[in-house]
Write an enzyme that holds these catalytic residues in place. Sequence first.
Site, PDB file in Angstrom:
ATOM      1  N   TYR A  16      53.030  38.092 -27.251  1.00 32.48           N
ATOM      2  CA  TYR A  16      51.890  37.251 -27.647  1.00 32.48           C
ATOM      3  C   TYR A  16      51.998  36.726 -29.075  1.00 32.48           C
ATOM      4  O   TYR A  16      51.215  35.865 -29.477  1.00 32.48           O
ATOM      5  CB  TYR A  16      50.575  38.037 -27.529  1.00 32.48           C
ATOM      6  CG  TYR A  16      50.214  38.408 -26.120  1.00 32.48           C
ATOM      7  CD1 TYR A  16      49.810  37.433 -25.205  1.00 32.48           C
ATOM      8  CD2 TYR A  16      50.277  39.731 -25.687  1.00 32.48           C
ATOM      9  CE1 TYR A  16      49.475  37.768 -23.903  1.00 32.48           C
ATOM     10  CE2 TYR A  16      49.946  40.079 -24.382  1.00 32.48           C
ATOM     11  CZ  TYR A  16      49.547  39.094 -23.498  1.00 32.48           C
ATOM     12  OH  TYR A  16      49.217  39.429 -22.218  1.00 32.48           O
ATOM     13  N   HIS A  21      46.589  31.875 -29.359  1.00 30.13           N
ATOM     14  CA  HIS A  21      45.470  32.808 -29.486  1.00 30.13           C
ATOM     15  C   HIS A  21      45.639  33.724 -30.703  1.00 30.13           C
ATOM     16  O   HIS A  21      44.685  34.378 -31.124  1.00 30.13           O
ATOM     17  CB  HIS A  21      45.361  33.643 -28.204  1.00 30.13           C
ATOM     18  CG  HIS A  21      43.962  33.805 -27.685  1.00 30.13           C
ATOM     19  ND1 HIS A  21      42.879  33.087 -28.150  1.00 30.13           N
ATOM     20  CD2 HIS A  21      43.452  34.632 -26.718  1.00 30.13           C
ATOM     21  CE1 HIS A  21      41.777  33.456 -27.493  1.00 30.13           C
ATOM     22  NE2 HIS A  21      42.107  34.393 -26.631  1.00 30.13           N
ATOM     23  N   ASN A  69      39.937  40.777 -26.120  1.00 33.91           N
ATOM     24  CA  ASN A  69      38.567  40.984 -25.629  1.00 33.91           C
ATOM     25  C   ASN A  69      37.977  42.332 -26.050  1.00 33.91           C
ATOM     26  O   ASN A  69      36.849  42.648 -25.696  1.00 33.91           O
ATOM     27  CB  ASN A  69      38.510  40.812 -24.106  1.00 33.91           C
ATOM     28  CG  ASN A  69      39.379  41.805 -23.366  1.00 33.91           C
ATOM     29  OD1 ASN A  69      40.217  42.474 -23.966  1.00 33.91           O
ATOM     30  ND2 ASN A  69      39.191  41.910 -22.061  1.00 33.91           N
TER      31      ASN A  69
END
Length: 194
Positions: A16, A21, A69
């Site tokens: 990631y 993000h 999250n």
Amino acid sequence: MTIKLIVGLANPGAEYAATRHNAGAWFVDLLAERLRAPLREEAKFFGYTSRVTLGGEDVRLLVPTTFMNLSGKAVAAMASFFRINPDEILVVHDELDLPPGVAKFKLGGGHGGHNGLKDIISKLGNNPNFHRLRIGIGHPGDKNKVVGFVLGKPPVSEQKLIDEAIDEAVRCTEMWFTDGLTKATNRLHAFKAQ
């Protein structure tokens, strides 16, 4: 009012690291590098942390190692330990509603569908009144494509614009501590990488 905690939102892990993000973490990484304050993993805060001095103020840096999250878990742990109020926190995150090359400060507001912001608001006792630094990443043009978009890597041309906006945002954040938020905001909001 001074900022005592700057948080860069991200998903953990190498797969990631280069995705849109993670723009918030790119900002904190650059700030830590500029201030020669390497981030170190600290399990009790569920993230990588560092301590810096900005404008004579003691400020903590945090990049959560939770998934996006669950970012609120890390933020709440650090805020609670150091007795930091929501309005003393700056959360840096990727922003779909701004184009690459633009970054803007904001106080409070909703989460705009951003799962990291959503969890932080929740874990701070449903308090949205923290500062945000929104790093523009653009929008795929179709809301059904948003997940793939934020978890994708920007092309080189967009990455260059995002990096330039982050560079300017670091300068403006430092300016916030020396010259105040109004001056820093005016400068940052006039900036657009070409």
